[in-house]
Design a protein around this motif. Sequence first.
Motif: not given
Length: 81
Positions: A47-74
């Motif tokens: 991951t990079n710092i720019y990906m931190c602009r797309r926060p989520c709490e659950y997989h349903q918060d993300c668009q299709a073909n995306n998952i919610c996963c944990s990184t250094f920025c949440g």
Amino acid sequence: MPTQALLPILLLSVLLPLLQVQGGHRTLNRMQKIEQFNEVKVCEKHTNIYMCRRPCEYHQDCQANNICCSTFCGNICMTLG
């Protein structure tokens, strides 16, 4: 009414409402699978710092073909592919 017929009727009158309240074993298995899917795990990709602009709490918060996963920025949305 014979005693032999009374016992099965009594058993059914007690067990049937319990099965309806519990939802049966199929509903329980389905709920367990959903809970496993909803677990947010550590991202497997880099991951990079720019990906931190797309926060989520659950997989349903993300668009299709995306998952919610944990990184250094949440938790963030990340593509599967």
